[in-house]
Design a protein around this motif. Structure first.
Motif, PDB file in Angstrom:
ATOM      1  N   ILE A 101       5.586  51.383  23.958  1.00  0.00           N
ATOM      2  CA  ILE A 101       4.887  51.178  22.696  1.00  0.00           C
ATOM      3  C   ILE A 101       4.535  51.672  21.948  1.00  0.00           C
ATOM      4  O   ILE A 101       5.202  50.254  20.171  1.00  0.00           O
ATOM      5  CB  ILE A 101       2.434  52.267  23.502  1.00  0.00           C
ATOM      6  N   TYR A 102       5.678  52.171  21.245  1.00  0.00           N
ATOM      7  CA  TYR A 102       6.018  52.967  19.970  1.00  0.00           C
ATOM      8  C   TYR A 102       6.691  52.327  19.146  1.00  0.00           C
ATOM      9  O   TYR A 102       6.406  51.343  18.191  1.00  0.00           O
ATOM     10  CB  TYR A 102       6.572  54.496  19.981  1.00  0.00           C
ATOM     11  N   GLY A 103       7.453  51.628  20.042  1.00  0.00           N
ATOM     12  CA  GLY A 103       9.147  50.635  20.115  1.00  0.00           C
ATOM     13  C   GLY A 103       8.844  49.182  19.793  1.00  0.00           C
ATOM     14  O   GLY A 103       8.864  49.271  18.461  1.00  0.00           O
ATOM     15  N   LEU A 104       7.354  48.585  20.658  1.00  0.00           N
ATOM     16  CA  LEU A 104       7.042  47.766  20.150  1.00  0.00           C
ATOM     17  C   LEU A 104       6.512  47.721  19.213  1.00  0.00           C
ATOM     18  O   LEU A 104       6.232  46.772  18.316  1.00  0.00           O
ATOM     19  CB  LEU A 104       6.263  47.676  21.542  1.00  0.00           C
ATOM     20  N   TRP A 105       5.572  48.363  18.396  1.00  0.00           N
ATOM     21  CA  TRP A 105       4.370  48.618  17.733  1.00  0.00           C
ATOM     22  C   TRP A 105       5.205  48.483  16.211  1.00  0.00           C
ATOM     23  O   TRP A 105       5.410  47.419  15.472  1.00  0.00           O
ATOM     24  CB  TRP A 105       3.995  49.411  17.222  1.00  0.00           C
ATOM     25  N   TYR A 106       7.180  49.437  16.703  1.00  0.00           N
ATOM     26  CA  TYR A 106       7.659  49.821  14.446  1.00  0.00           C
ATOM     27  C   TYR A 106       8.558  47.900  14.667  1.00  0.00           C
ATOM     28  O   TYR A 106       8.127  47.444  14.118  1.00  0.00           O
ATOM     29  CB  TYR A 106       8.994  50.296  15.572  1.00  0.00           C
ATOM     30  N   ALA A 107       8.642  47.986  15.994  1.00  0.00           N
ATOM     31  CA  ALA A 107       9.195  46.176  16.031  1.00  0.00           C
ATOM     32  C   ALA A 107       8.374  44.896  15.558  1.00  0.00           C
ATOM     33  O   ALA A 107       8.555  44.709  14.129  1.00  0.00           O
ATOM     34  CB  ALA A 107       9.597  45.640  17.407  1.00  0.00           C
ATOM     35  N   LYS A 108       6.635  45.162  15.420  1.00  0.00           N
ATOM     36  CA  LYS A 108       5.864  43.950  15.036  1.00  0.00           C
ATOM     37  C   LYS A 108       5.609  44.369  13.742  1.00  0.00           C
ATOM     38  O   LYS A 108       6.011  43.463  12.741  1.00  0.00           O
ATOM     39  CB  LYS A 108       4.260  44.520  15.846  1.00  0.00           C
ATOM     40  N   LEU A 109       5.712  45.767  13.335  1.00  0.00           N
ATOM     41  CA  LEU A 109       5.477  46.382  12.153  1.00  0.00           C
ATOM     42  C   LEU A 109       6.231  45.478  10.837  1.00  0.00           C
ATOM     43  O   LEU A 109       6.286  45.518   9.351  1.00  0.00           O
ATOM     44  CB  LEU A 109       4.589  47.555  11.730  1.00  0.00           C
ATOM     45  N   THR A 255       3.873  62.321  18.426  1.00  0.00           N
ATOM     46  CA  THR A 255       2.136  62.290  18.341  1.00  0.00           C
ATOM     47  C   THR A 255       1.709  60.811  19.175  1.00  0.00           C
ATOM     48  O   THR A 255       0.898  61.012  19.329  1.00  0.00           O
ATOM     49  CB  THR A 255       2.254  61.779  16.790  1.00  0.00           C
ATOM     50  N   MET A 256       2.750  59.981  19.026  1.00  0.00           N
ATOM     51  CA  MET A 256       1.886  58.888  20.256  1.00  0.00           C
ATOM     52  C   MET A 256       1.731  59.245  21.677  1.00  0.00           C
ATOM     53  O   MET A 256       0.708  59.026  21.847  1.00  0.00           O
ATOM     54  CB  MET A 256       3.127  58.053  19.486  1.00  0.00           C
ATOM     55  N   ASP A 257       2.809  60.361  21.100  1.00  0.00           N
ATOM     56  CA  ASP A 257       2.628  60.510  23.094  1.00  0.00           C
ATOM     57  C   ASP A 257       1.753  61.554  23.624  1.00  0.00           C
ATOM     58  O   ASP A 257       0.956  61.472  24.370  1.00  0.00           O
ATOM     59  CB  ASP A 257       4.056  61.209  23.644  1.00  0.00           C
ATOM     60  N   ARG A 258       1.288  62.069  21.982  1.00  0.00           N
ATOM     61  CA  ARG A 258       0.421  63.586  22.210  1.00  0.00           C
ATOM     62  C   ARG A 258      -1.100  62.673  22.638  1.00  0.00           C
ATOM     63  O   ARG A 258      -2.201  62.961  23.032  1.00  0.00           O
ATOM     64  CB  ARG A 258       0.126  63.947  21.562  1.00  0.00           C
ATOM     65  N   ALA A 259      -1.190  61.573  21.478  1.00  0.00           N
ATOM     66  CA  ALA A 259      -2.266  60.522  21.544  1.00  0.00           C
ATOM     67  C   ALA A 259      -2.500  60.168  22.695  1.00  0.00           C
ATOM     68  O   ALA A 259      -4.219  59.601  23.349  1.00  0.00           O
ATOM     69  CB  ALA A 259      -2.259  59.717  19.917  1.00  0.00           C
TER      70      ALA A 259
END
Length: 268
Positions: A101-109, A255-259
């Motif tokens: 998810i982190y990489g996917l959202w990073y690419a979108k933004l 923090t993403m993994d924790r969330a």
């Protein structure tokens, strides 16, 4: 492994470039505020008791760069779709994807910011390059300074996306997109030098600014362009930018993994 992220990036770039009318309206708005800021700084320099560490010409160029690359450097630029995924519980669909998810959202933004900036920056830079003095944008002192500016601006963009990711991650806890966005934007915009260039701030405030990462996203690249920062300082600064970028991404992933481990989707 990078193929899904590159595909999302290309798709979002193509989609973002379709909004030409919105970009044209944004260009007009950015010209208006650019002239407002410049007139404020003219009044400040006319009544300054001592010569500031940046010349008026450098500040004017700094202001036009800020207006031209606004989409790359502001934290309030947002993707409401991502906020809705978190607050509505539809994040469950994202968790089912085989990609991180982190990489996917990073690419979108990243694509969102680039597409918006590409539509707006060139008209602004072309026009302000031909304005009469003192409103004209001044070119970098030499070709090397121009290359260093592009490098610092690119790394600054990657940093601002990493900082933006922290806003979305915080919404997992606060469930308030408006609150998280407002908090990050107010502090980020000021400490990045988007209200007042950092050299014009009091010395005690500059010490605080240089501790935080925001200065590296906008103030630093723009001062490299104007020649206010030397080439040697620029090279050292690029190293600091890279270290901050790595730290922000690692912290964001952590923090993403924790969330995500604590997320509850519609009571499940």
């Amino acid at each position: 492994m990078m193929k899904p992220y590159l595909s999302v990036f290309r798709l979002r770039i193509s989609n973002g470039l379709q909004y030409r009318a919105a970009a044209l309206a944004g260009v007009g708005t950015q010209f208006f505020f650019g002239f407002i800021f410049i007139m404020i700084f003219q009044a400040f320099y006319a009544h300054a008791s001592e010569a500031p560490s940046m010349t008026l010409s450098q500040v004017i160029t700094y202001t036009w760069l800020k207006q031209a690359f606004l989409a790359l450097i502001v934290l309030w630029l947002r993707d409401n779709e991502l906020f809705q995924l978190i607050t509505s519980g539809n994040i469950a669909y994202e968790l089912c994807r085989p990609s991180e998810i982190y990489g996917l959202w990073y690419a979108k933004l990243l694509a969102q910011r680039l597409s918006s900036a590409l539509l707006r920056c060139f008209p602004i830079l072309i026009v302000v390059g031909f304005l009469p003095e003192p409103y004209r944008l001044q070119l970098p002192p030499d070709f090397v300074s121009g290359l260093l500016f592009l490098a610092t601006l690119l790394i600054g963009l990657l940093m601002i996306v990493a900082l933006s990711m922290l806003i979305y991650i915080s919404v997992f806890v606060t469930m308030s997109p408006a609150g998280s966005l407002l908090l990050f934007s107010i502090f980020g915009e000021f400490f990045a030098g988007l209200i007042i260039p950092v050299p014009l701030m009091p010395d005690w405030m500059q010490k605080i600014v240089y501790i935080l990462p925001f200065h590296w996203t906008a103030d630093f690249p723009f001062r490299v362009f104007t020649g206010n920062i030397s080439k040697t300082e620029a090279l050292t600064g690029i190293l600091a930018q890279c270290l901050w970028l790595a730290a922000l991404i690692l912290f964001g992933k952590f923090t993403m993994d924790r969330a995500l481990k604590r997320v509850v989707v519609q009571g499940g």
